[in-house]
Structures are given as structure tokens and as C-alpha cells.
Design a protein around this motif. Sequence first.
Motif, short mmCIF file in Angstrom:
data_model
loop_
_atom_site.label_atom_id
_atom_site.label_comp_id
_atom_site.label_asym_id
_atom_site.label_seq_id
_atom_site.Cartn_x
_atom_site.Cartn_y
_atom_site.Cartn_z
N ASP A 123 0.83 -1.20 0.00
CA ASP A 123 0.00 0.00 0.00
C ASP A 123 0.87 1.25 0.00
N GLU A 124 0.29 2.35 -0.38
CA GLU A 124 1.05 3.58 -0.57
C GLU A 124 1.60 4.15 0.73
N LYS A 125 0.76 4.23 1.76
CA LYS A 125 1.16 4.94 2.97
C LYS A 125 2.21 4.18 3.77
N ASN A 126 1.88 2.95 4.18
CA ASN A 126 2.80 2.18 5.02
C ASN A 126 3.81 1.40 4.22
N GLY A 127 3.37 0.82 3.12
CA GLY A 127 4.26 -0.03 2.34
C GLY A 127 5.26 0.72 1.49
N TRP A 128 5.00 2.01 1.23
CA TRP A 128 5.91 2.77 0.36
C TRP A 128 6.37 4.07 1.01
N ASP A 129 5.43 5.00 1.27
CA ASP A 129 5.84 6.33 1.73
C ASP A 129 6.58 6.30 3.07
N ARG A 130 6.11 5.50 4.00
CA ARG A 130 6.75 5.43 5.33
C ARG A 130 8.20 4.99 5.21
N VAL A 131 8.44 3.99 4.38
CA VAL A 131 9.80 3.46 4.21
C VAL A 131 10.69 4.48 3.51
N MET A 132 10.21 5.07 2.43
CA MET A 132 11.00 6.05 1.68
C MET A 132 11.28 7.30 2.51
N ASP A 133 10.27 7.74 3.28
CA ASP A 133 10.47 8.96 4.08
C ASP A 133 11.59 8.79 5.10
N LEU A 134 11.67 7.64 5.74
CA LEU A 134 12.70 7.43 6.74
C LEU A 134 14.03 7.04 6.11
N ASN A 135 14.01 6.11 5.18
CA ASN A 135 15.23 5.52 4.66
C ASN A 135 15.98 6.41 3.68
N VAL A 136 15.28 7.30 3.00
CA VAL A 136 15.94 8.14 2.00
C VAL A 136 15.83 9.63 2.38
N LYS A 137 14.61 10.13 2.44
CA LYS A 137 14.44 11.55 2.78
C LYS A 137 15.04 11.85 4.15
N GLY A 138 14.77 11.00 5.12
CA GLY A 138 15.28 11.22 6.46
C GLY A 138 16.79 11.23 6.52
N VAL A 139 17.42 10.33 5.77
CA VAL A 139 18.89 10.27 5.75
C VAL A 139 19.46 11.55 5.13
N PHE A 140 18.89 11.96 3.98
CA PHE A 140 19.41 13.16 3.32
C PHE A 140 19.31 14.38 4.24
N PHE A 141 18.14 14.60 4.82
CA PHE A 141 17.97 15.81 5.61
C PHE A 141 18.68 15.74 6.96
N THR A 142 18.90 14.54 7.47
CA THR A 142 19.73 14.42 8.68
C THR A 142 21.15 14.88 8.37
N ILE A 143 21.68 14.45 7.24
CA ILE A 143 23.03 14.88 6.84
C ILE A 143 23.06 16.38 6.58
N GLN A 144 22.05 16.87 5.86
CA GLN A 144 22.01 18.31 5.54
C GLN A 144 21.98 19.16 6.80
N LYS A 145 21.12 18.80 7.74
CA LYS A 145 20.94 19.63 8.94
C LYS A 145 22.14 19.54 9.88
N PHE A 146 22.85 18.40 9.85
CA PHE A 146 24.03 18.27 10.71
C PHE A 146 25.30 18.80 10.04
N ALA A 147 25.24 19.14 8.76
CA ALA A 147 26.44 19.56 8.04
C ALA A 147 27.19 20.71 8.71
N PRO A 148 26.50 21.76 9.20
CA PRO A 148 27.27 22.83 9.87
C PRO A 148 28.07 22.36 11.07
N LEU A 149 27.50 21.46 11.87
CA LEU A 149 28.24 20.93 13.03
C LEU A 149 29.38 20.02 12.57
N LEU A 150 29.16 19.28 11.49
CA LEU A 150 30.21 18.40 10.96
C LEU A 150 31.37 19.20 10.38
#
Length: 283
Positions: A123-150
Motif C-alpha cells: 500500500d502507498e502509505k505504510n508499504g511505500w511512503d513510510r519506508v521512503m520517508d525514513l530511509n531516504v528523505k530522512g537520511v538526506f535531511f539528517t546529513i544536511q541539517k548536521f552539516a554545519p556541526l560536521l
Amino acid sequence: MSAEQDVKLQDFGNIFRLDGKVAVVSGGSRGLGLHAASGLLQAGCSKVFITSRKQKACDEAVNALNALKNKAPGAKAISIPADSSKIPEIERLVAEVSKHTDHVDILFANAGATWGSKFDEVDEKNGWDRVMDLNVKGVFFTIQKFAPLLQKYASIEDPSRVIVTGSVAGIGAGSRGEVGAYSYAASKAAVLHLAHNLAVELGPRHILVNGIAPGFFPSKMANEVIELAGGVKKLGQETPNGRVGKAEDVAATVVWMAGRGGGHANGITVVLDGGKIWGSSKL
């Protein structure tokens, strides 16, 4: 150069030490993230921030880490729960970390989720969007937001590190059938390729970005798939080196990537599956 010069290596006895380094581990309350956090703390990190969605899980992980006997004096793990799939939560995480330190040396972007079902039932919400939001979008923006401290104290001689968790499912075919993990496999391929791109983008900022691609490691997330595949013993027998992954395998790889020993590794993926990606040892 003479042989005498060639055998000289700079402080090689401590090349895998991380003394005084500050690390953040997302998805750090269990499994691969907690294994890595333990390794980072035991290798000398002064602070290791543990984050995942649930407060109780983070607190339990931190209590276990702080009970380790071989930490450096004053070293500690710190619990900061956050949902890495949501950008405001990532920004809050960075703000909370900034209350304890003015920089970060190591970011292990490990938070991830999976979903298993028949192809026709994804299904779209749990089977796709939830996984993509954490595994890809979340990783990118975690790196982006921590970049100044890094970037704060990073240099050519001592670059900061970002390590992302992919999977062998992002390199070859992942689980199919009853527990088909189609979004998971796609997300892990994406995050490993993201690491290639960020290695080029962030290298000039003195931030090295690499990925790990684990095979089967017993964990809460993987145990159902492991059991459906025949269990730990069967999977070990089918793996060229005769076993599935252990805690030390991922912890040692992260410690190597995070320290001087991994100082010229940028944009690589280390596969941790005992060679099974090339084929089963079972005839």
C-alpha cells in the motif's frame, strides 16, 4: 624513499582510536545502530548521541552504553529521541545536540524501516511512503541539517565522517514473495547512491561520506525474514564464510570508517554479508 622511511607509519598503534570524538547515531537504540554506538564509545568517543523515535528505547540504550566498563574517563552516551522521517524533528534533534556540543565529528545515519508483503498488497502509505520517508528523505535531511556541526572543525588532515546504512538488498535482489520488501530494496539502493553523490559534494567541505551494505544480521527488524528463510543456522550454512553477521562486524566497520584508518575512503560501500552477495555456498 628508503626502506627505513617506508616502514614508518604515523602513530599506527592508535590508528583505530577515536579519542575525544563526538558521534551521533540515528536508529541507535537497537540492532546495528546500537552495535555501532557501543563500538564508537569503546574506541574512545567522548560523546555518543543516541536517537530513535521512542524515548524508552533511547533511554534503555544509553543506560546500557553508560554501563560499559572500558569507556574513556568522562565519556558518555546521551539520549535524544526524534523521528528522523520528519524534518522539524531532525531540526529539533540538531538543536538538542547543539546544547551539549559545538560540533559533531561522526554521523552514523542508520535510522531505517522496512515493509514486507506480497507485491499485490503493497500500500502507498505504510508499504511505500513510510519506508521512503525514513530511509531516504530522512537520511538526506539528517546529513544536511548536521552539516554545519560536521564542518565546524573538520580539515583535510582530520575530516568529519558520515556513514549511511544501506543493504545488500540495495545492490542485488531483496526479499520477494510473502515478505516482498520492494520499497526497502529501492530505498537502500537510493541511499547508497546518495552516499556516492554526497561524497563528491561534501568532500571539499572536509566531510567524507561512505556506506555499509549489511546482509543478514539477527535483529528485531530482520528476524521475521531470517525465520522465513530457514533461520540463522541455515543462512549461515549457505554463506561462503559460514555464518551470518555479528555485532562486532558492523561495529568494527563503523569504527574503521570513522577514524584515521578510513581517512582516504570516500564514496565507497562496504558489503558485510560474508560473500553471499556473490552466491550461496550451498551446492
